[in-house]
Design an enzyme around this catalytic site. Structure first.
Site, PDB file in Angstrom:
ATOM      1  N   HIS A  85       1.272   5.651   1.329  1.00 39.23           N
ATOM      2  CA  HIS A  85       0.276   6.235   1.986  1.00 39.23           C
ATOM      3  C   HIS A  85       0.918   7.600   1.710  1.00 39.23           C
ATOM      4  O   HIS A  85       1.252   8.207   1.051  1.00 39.23           O
ATOM      5  CB  HIS A  85       1.626   6.162   3.847  1.00 39.23           C
ATOM      6  N   HIS A 112       0.815  -1.122   0.361  1.00 40.96           N
ATOM      7  CA  HIS A 112       0.111  -0.075   0.069  1.00 40.96           C
ATOM      8  C   HIS A 112       0.852   1.223   0.302  1.00 40.96           C
ATOM      9  O   HIS A 112       2.247   1.622   0.481  1.00 40.96           O
ATOM     10  CB  HIS A 112      -1.055   0.014   1.167  1.00 40.96           C
TER      11      HIS A 112
HETATM   12  P1  5GP Z   1       2.027   0.210   7.112  1.00 40.22           P
HETATM   13  O1  5GP Z   1       3.032   0.624   8.372  1.00 40.22           O
HETATM   14  O2  5GP Z   1       1.900  -1.603   6.821  1.00 40.22           O
HETATM   15  O3  5GP Z   1       2.967   1.077   6.169  1.00 40.22           O
HETATM   16  O4  5GP Z   1       0.479   0.508   6.904  1.00 40.22           O
HETATM   17  C1  5GP Z   1      -0.439   0.546   7.724  1.00 40.22           C
HETATM   18  C2  5GP Z   1      -1.550   1.282   7.924  1.00 40.22           C
HETATM   19  O5  5GP Z   1      -2.860   0.543   7.836  1.00 40.22           O
HETATM   20  C3  5GP Z   1      -1.131   2.084   9.418  1.00 40.22           C
HETATM   21  O6  5GP Z   1      -1.092   3.358   9.261  1.00 40.22           O
HETATM   22  C4  5GP Z   1      -2.964   1.914  10.023  1.00 40.22           C
HETATM   23  O7  5GP Z   1      -2.837   2.967  10.578  1.00 40.22           O
HETATM   24  C5  5GP Z   1      -3.258   1.328   9.266  1.00 40.22           C
HETATM   25  N1  5GP Z   1      -4.853   0.909   9.317  1.00 40.22           N
HETATM   26  C6  5GP Z   1      -4.146  -1.034  10.053  1.00 40.22           C
HETATM   27  N2  5GP Z   1      -5.492  -1.461   9.846  1.00 40.22           N
HETATM   28  C7  5GP Z   1      -6.357  -0.718   9.499  1.00 40.22           C
HETATM   29  C8  5GP Z   1      -7.959  -0.711   9.554  1.00 40.22           C
HETATM   30  O8  5GP Z   1      -8.669  -2.070   9.806  1.00 40.22           O
HETATM   31  N3  5GP Z   1      -8.606   0.822   9.116  1.00 40.22           N
HETATM   32  C9  5GP Z   1      -7.408   1.220   8.182  1.00 40.22           C
HETATM   33  N4  5GP Z   1      -8.782   2.721   7.658  1.00 40.22           N
HETATM   34  N5  5GP Z   1      -6.871   1.704   8.440  1.00 40.22           N
HETATM   35  C10 5GP Z   1      -6.038   0.515   8.829  1.00 40.22           C
END
Ligand code: 5GP
Ligand code: ZN
Length: 133
Positions: free
Chosen positions: A99, A97
């Site tokens: 951001h 993903h």
């Molecule tokens: P990563 O650290 O993997 O780059 O980011 C994962 C992101 O997914 C985090 O910023 C976290 O807040 C978001 N996230 C995780 N679970 C959920 C969820 O159930 N709903 C939403 N809207 N965001 C999520």
């Protein structure tokens, strides 16, 4: 099934900000700034290397569309596009993903402390990175 797949499949309720046949965009539940979006392929790929080029291209298109909305509809000055690719890079959800983090002039993200190459180190790294094996 991973949490993003559950959201995309409608098993966990989420309001899309934008979607196409292949890409889904929704708000991060823990925003760095209000309007912080996550851009995800609808098919499950763990990281960038596993994601096909055609899908990466569609992700780029979605980033442009939603990026414009962040600036024009929410009034931000710009946004950071961040991918935490791999656990060591801070990836917590292993469905790749992007951001989109809305930014203002005053909140501008400062890069973490940078390092300096010493004599010859830069050339060594360049050679390693240019190698195909
Ligand atoms: P990563 O650290 O993997 O780059 O980011 C994962 C992101 O997914 C985090 O910023 C976290 O807040 C978001 N996230 C995780 N679970 C959920 C969820 O159930 N709903 C939403 N809207 N965001 C999520
Ligand atoms: Zn998934």
């Amino acid at each position: 099934m991973c949490i993003f797949c559950q959201m995309i499949n409608g098993e966990i309720p989420v309001t899309p900000i934008w979607e196409s046949d292949d890409v889904f965009v929704f708000l991060d539940q823990n925003p760095v700034n209000f309007g912080h979006c996550l851009v995800v392929p609808k098919k499950h790929y763990e990281n960038i290397e596993e994601t096909p080029e055609e899908v990466l291209k569609l992700i780029s298109g979605a980033i442009k569309i939603v990026g414009k909305k962040i600036k024009n509809n929410l009034g931000y000055d710009g946004y950071n596009v961040v991918v935490n690719n791999g656990e060591v890079a801070g990836q917590e959800v292993f469905h790749t993903h992007w951001h989109l983090i809305p930014m203002t002039v005053t909140e501008k993200i400062i890069w973490p402390k940078t390092k300096s190459y010493h004599d010859g180190e830069m050339e060594t790294v360049i050679q390693k990175l240019r190698s195909d094996n």
